[in-house]
Design a protein around this motif. Sequence first.
Motif, short mmCIF file in Angstrom:
data_model
loop_
_atom_site.label_atom_id
_atom_site.label_comp_id
_atom_site.label_asym_id
_atom_site.label_seq_id
_atom_site.Cartn_x
_atom_site.Cartn_y
_atom_site.Cartn_z
N VAL A 1 35.22 97.37 49.60
CA VAL A 1 36.14 97.99 50.56
C VAL A 1 35.40 99.08 51.31
CG1 VAL A 1 38.31 99.23 50.85
CG2 VAL A 1 38.10 97.51 49.04
N MET A 2 35.50 99.00 52.64
CA MET A 2 34.86 100.01 53.48
C MET A 2 35.91 100.82 54.23
SD MET A 2 32.03 99.44 56.48
CE MET A 2 30.55 99.47 55.49
N VAL A 3 35.74 102.13 54.19
CA VAL A 3 36.61 103.05 54.95
C VAL A 3 35.70 104.05 55.66
CG1 VAL A 3 38.32 104.90 54.78
CG2 VAL A 3 38.61 102.83 53.41
N LYS A 4 35.87 104.19 56.96
CA LYS A 4 35.09 105.14 57.75
C LYS A 4 33.59 105.10 57.45
CE LYS A 4 38.37 108.53 59.34
NZ LYS A 4 39.74 108.25 58.85
N GLY A 5 33.06 103.90 57.35
CA GLY A 5 31.61 103.74 57.17
C GLY A 5 31.08 103.95 55.77
N HIS A 6 32.00 104.15 54.81
CA HIS A 6 31.61 104.29 53.41
C HIS A 6 32.15 103.12 52.60
CE1 HIS A 6 30.43 108.62 53.66
NE2 HIS A 6 31.32 108.62 54.65
N ILE A 7 31.36 102.63 51.65
CA ILE A 7 31.93 101.70 50.67
C ILE A 7 32.66 102.56 49.65
CG2 ILE A 7 31.43 100.02 48.84
CD1 ILE A 7 30.85 98.79 51.51
N VAL A 8 33.98 102.38 49.58
CA VAL A 8 34.77 103.26 48.72
C VAL A 8 35.23 102.57 47.44
CG1 VAL A 8 35.57 104.73 50.60
CG2 VAL A 8 36.89 102.69 49.98
N ARG A 9 35.08 101.28 47.35
CA ARG A 9 35.47 100.57 46.14
C ARG A 9 34.76 99.23 46.08
NH1 ARG A 9 40.30 101.33 43.20
NH2 ARG A 9 40.12 103.40 44.07
N GLU A 10 34.40 98.81 44.86
CA GLU A 10 33.86 97.47 44.65
C GLU A 10 34.47 96.94 43.38
OE1 GLU A 10 29.46 96.96 44.56
OE2 GLU A 10 29.98 95.10 43.51
N ASP A 11 34.97 95.70 43.44
CA ASP A 11 35.63 95.15 42.26
C ASP A 11 35.63 93.62 42.33
OD1 ASP A 11 37.04 95.08 39.87
OD2 ASP A 11 38.47 96.61 40.50
N ASP A 12 36.23 92.98 41.31
CA ASP A 12 36.31 91.52 41.33
C ASP A 12 37.50 91.08 42.19
OD1 ASP A 12 38.58 91.86 39.75
OD2 ASP A 12 37.48 91.51 37.88
N ALA A 13 37.79 89.79 42.16
CA ALA A 13 38.81 89.22 43.06
C ALA A 13 40.22 89.76 42.81
CB ALA A 13 38.80 87.70 42.94
N SER A 14 40.43 90.41 41.67
CA SER A 14 41.77 90.95 41.38
C SER A 14 42.15 92.04 42.39
CB SER A 14 41.83 91.50 39.95
OG SER A 14 40.95 92.60 39.83
N LEU A 15 41.17 92.57 43.08
CA LEU A 15 41.45 93.60 44.09
C LEU A 15 42.19 93.03 45.30
CD1 LEU A 15 40.96 96.62 44.58
CD2 LEU A 15 38.75 96.06 45.59
N ILE A 16 42.02 91.72 45.54
CA ILE A 16 42.62 91.11 46.74
C ILE A 16 44.15 91.18 46.73
CG2 ILE A 16 42.79 89.02 48.15
CD1 ILE A 16 39.92 88.35 47.11
N PRO A 17 44.80 90.68 45.67
CA PRO A 17 46.27 90.79 45.66
C PRO A 17 46.74 92.25 45.66
CG PRO A 17 45.46 89.88 43.58
CD PRO A 17 44.31 89.90 44.52
N TRP A 18 45.93 93.11 45.08
CA TRP A 18 46.28 94.54 45.07
C TRP A 18 46.30 95.08 46.50
CZ3 TRP A 18 44.80 99.33 46.55
CH2 TRP A 18 45.45 100.41 45.91
N ILE A 19 45.28 94.74 47.27
CA ILE A 19 45.19 95.19 48.67
C ILE A 19 46.32 94.57 49.49
CG2 ILE A 19 43.82 95.02 50.80
CD1 ILE A 19 41.32 95.43 49.06
N ASP A 20 46.60 93.30 49.19
CA ASP A 20 47.68 92.60 49.87
C ASP A 20 48.99 93.38 49.74
OD1 ASP A 20 47.79 90.45 51.44
OD2 ASP A 20 48.34 89.02 49.89
N LYS A 21 49.20 93.92 48.56
CA LYS A 21 50.44 94.63 48.25
C LYS A 21 50.40 96.07 48.78
CE LYS A 21 53.41 95.33 44.24
NZ LYS A 21 52.95 96.41 43.35
N ASN A 22 49.28 96.74 48.61
CA ASN A 22 49.22 98.19 48.87
C ASN A 22 48.49 98.59 50.14
OD1 ASN A 22 50.40 99.14 46.20
ND2 ASN A 22 48.73 97.83 45.52
#
Length: 266
Positions: A220-241
């Motif tokens: 996950v990139m925000v304002k030119g920084h990688i702010v999070r790295e994780d496995d595929a479980s992050l995808i549904p989380w992002i979808d929701k939040n």
Amino acid sequence: MSANPLLSIEGLTASVDEKTILHNVNLNVAAGETHVLMGPNGAGKSTLGHLVMGDPVYTVNDGRIVFDGQDITGLTTDKRSRAGLFLSFQAPVEIPGVPLSSFLRASIAGRPGLEMKGKEFRRRVKELAAELNMDTAYLNRELGVGFSGGEKKKVEMLQLLLLQPKLAILDETDSGLDVDALSTVSHGMDAYRKSCDGSMLIITHNTRILEHLDVDRVHVMVKGHIVREDDASLIPWIDKNGFETFEREAAEQRAQAEAAAAEQQA
Ligand code: ADP
Ligand code: MG
């Protein structure tokens, strides 16, 4: 993560017109893996893709990019392409006067392992067009001219399957596509992976295209920084939040860093 990733972006800081866009970005992709780069609009995702491909618009201020064991930070785009990198553009180009088939023929010319006679080339391209549900009449039309968004993306998939790069960076290949085109692109990605054990870095802010893919890592990139790295479980989380949590965290970290710097000054 294997010891020797196929792509290794190490501490990359980069700018355009004196404005720093990427800050100390680290990102590794191992051979055969599928990675996703997500983030809000303007985060720097496309910039990262263009930097990996060697777009001269951007300046590397610090860090390096290693691909397949070679430091490619200073290489021109065509050398990177020959080394096995591929970037699909967020907005594909139009080249009036150049038929799609000539463009495809030129793109494989001189590539080791891809030399083909004209007849074989035409057979292969027709085969791939059929696989992508593409009307072969397009092959004789001028590249991109009057193509719909979906048709342009199909052309990119065709190019991908023809070139079989080691790593494909797909920048918003899914944006603005109808359901049919989406399933074609998704099928193209799958075919690419299966046909040459290809690796992918998929840039998107839409999780729809990822539903049918086996994703190994999400960045996950925000304002030119990688702010999070994780496995595929992050995808549904992002979808929701969405990305708000990351944006808030990043703002807090920046505020803390600024406060610390101010305190040191005082
Ligand atoms: P994303 O793909 O995540 O939406 P971009 O990489 O396109 O983000 O853009 C990140 C930031 O860098 C934006 O603020 C954008 O305006 C700026 N930027 C990107 N490319 C250029 C350029 N060629 N010239 C000026 N600014 C640019
Ligand atoms: Mg972008």
